[in-house]
Structures are given as structure tokens and as C-alpha cells.
Design a protein around this motif. Structure first.
Motif, mmCIF file in Angstrom:
data_model
loop_
_atom_site.group_PDB
_atom_site.id
_atom_site.type_symbol
_atom_site.label_atom_id
_atom_site.label_comp_id
_atom_site.label_asym_id
_atom_site.label_seq_id
_atom_site.Cartn_x
_atom_site.Cartn_y
_atom_site.Cartn_z
ATOM 1 N N MET A 1 -7.240 33.909 -4.938
ATOM 2 C CA MET A 1 -7.671 35.330 -4.919
ATOM 3 C C MET A 1 -8.445 35.615 -3.410
ATOM 4 N N ASN A 2 -7.642 36.417 -2.736
ATOM 5 C CA ASN A 2 -8.518 36.584 -1.304
ATOM 6 C C ASN A 2 -9.506 37.444 -1.517
ATOM 7 N N THR A 3 -10.459 37.689 -0.304
ATOM 8 C CA THR A 3 -11.589 38.518 -0.375
ATOM 9 C C THR A 3 -11.267 40.210 -0.840
ATOM 10 N N VAL A 4 -10.108 40.544 -0.119
ATOM 11 C CA VAL A 4 -9.747 42.015 -0.591
ATOM 12 C C VAL A 4 -9.495 42.258 -2.129
ATOM 13 N N GLU A 5 -8.780 41.361 -2.723
ATOM 14 C CA GLU A 5 -8.622 41.194 -4.054
ATOM 15 C C GLU A 5 -9.634 41.158 -5.178
ATOM 16 N N MET A 6 -10.508 40.041 -4.552
ATOM 17 C CA MET A 6 -11.944 40.012 -5.311
ATOM 18 C C MET A 6 -12.704 41.327 -5.389
ATOM 19 N N HIS A 8 -11.894 44.132 -5.075
ATOM 20 C CA HIS A 8 -11.003 45.431 -5.976
ATOM 21 C C HIS A 8 -11.429 45.097 -7.402
ATOM 22 N N LEU A 9 -11.383 43.748 -7.624
ATOM 23 C CA LEU A 9 -11.828 43.312 -9.049
ATOM 24 C C LEU A 9 -13.303 43.695 -9.420
ATOM 25 N N ASN A 11 -15.125 45.674 -7.961
ATOM 26 C CA ASN A 11 -15.138 47.230 -8.033
ATOM 27 C C ASN A 11 -14.666 47.840 -9.255
ATOM 28 N N TYR A 12 -13.712 47.414 -9.921
ATOM 29 C CA TYR A 12 -13.079 47.720 -11.041
ATOM 30 C C TYR A 12 -14.127 47.578 -12.388
#
Length: 51
Positions: A1-6, A8-9, A11-12
Motif C-alpha cells: 500500500m502506498n502513502t496516498v492509499e494509506m 485515504h484509509l 482518513n476513512y
């Protein structure tokens, strides 16, 4: 998982702070002192499998 995906997660799930880096086993987040207690509750919920 890259930094942007993490980011977003996190934040969710309502995690408050700025994600700085991610690796396979951990992540580093800059957090304001007033958000630490909230983030601990969020992380406990994730560890226990609660959404």
C-alpha cells in the motif's frame, strides 16, 4: 500500500494527522497533541476488528 492509499484509509476511519511515511510494517504520522487520545481510540478499534 502506498502513502496516498494509506492516507485515504486512515482518513476513512477518522484518524487525525498528517501521514509522513509508510513501510511494510508501520507508518509515521505527525499528530497534534489534542488528537492523540482520539487516534488511540481509532487504532484500538482497528486492532480489535471493529469498524
Amino acid at each position: 500500500m502506498n502513502t496516498v492509499e494509506m492516507a485515504h484509509l486512515l482518513n476513512y476511519y477518522g484518524f487525525r494527522g498528517f501521514l509522513k511515511s509508510v513501510n511494510a510494517r508501520s507508518f509515521i504520522v505527525a499528530v497534534l497533541p489534542e488528537n492523540k487520545a482520539h487516534n488511540r481510540k481509532v487504532m484500538e478499534g482497528l486492532r480489535n476488528g471493529k469498524d
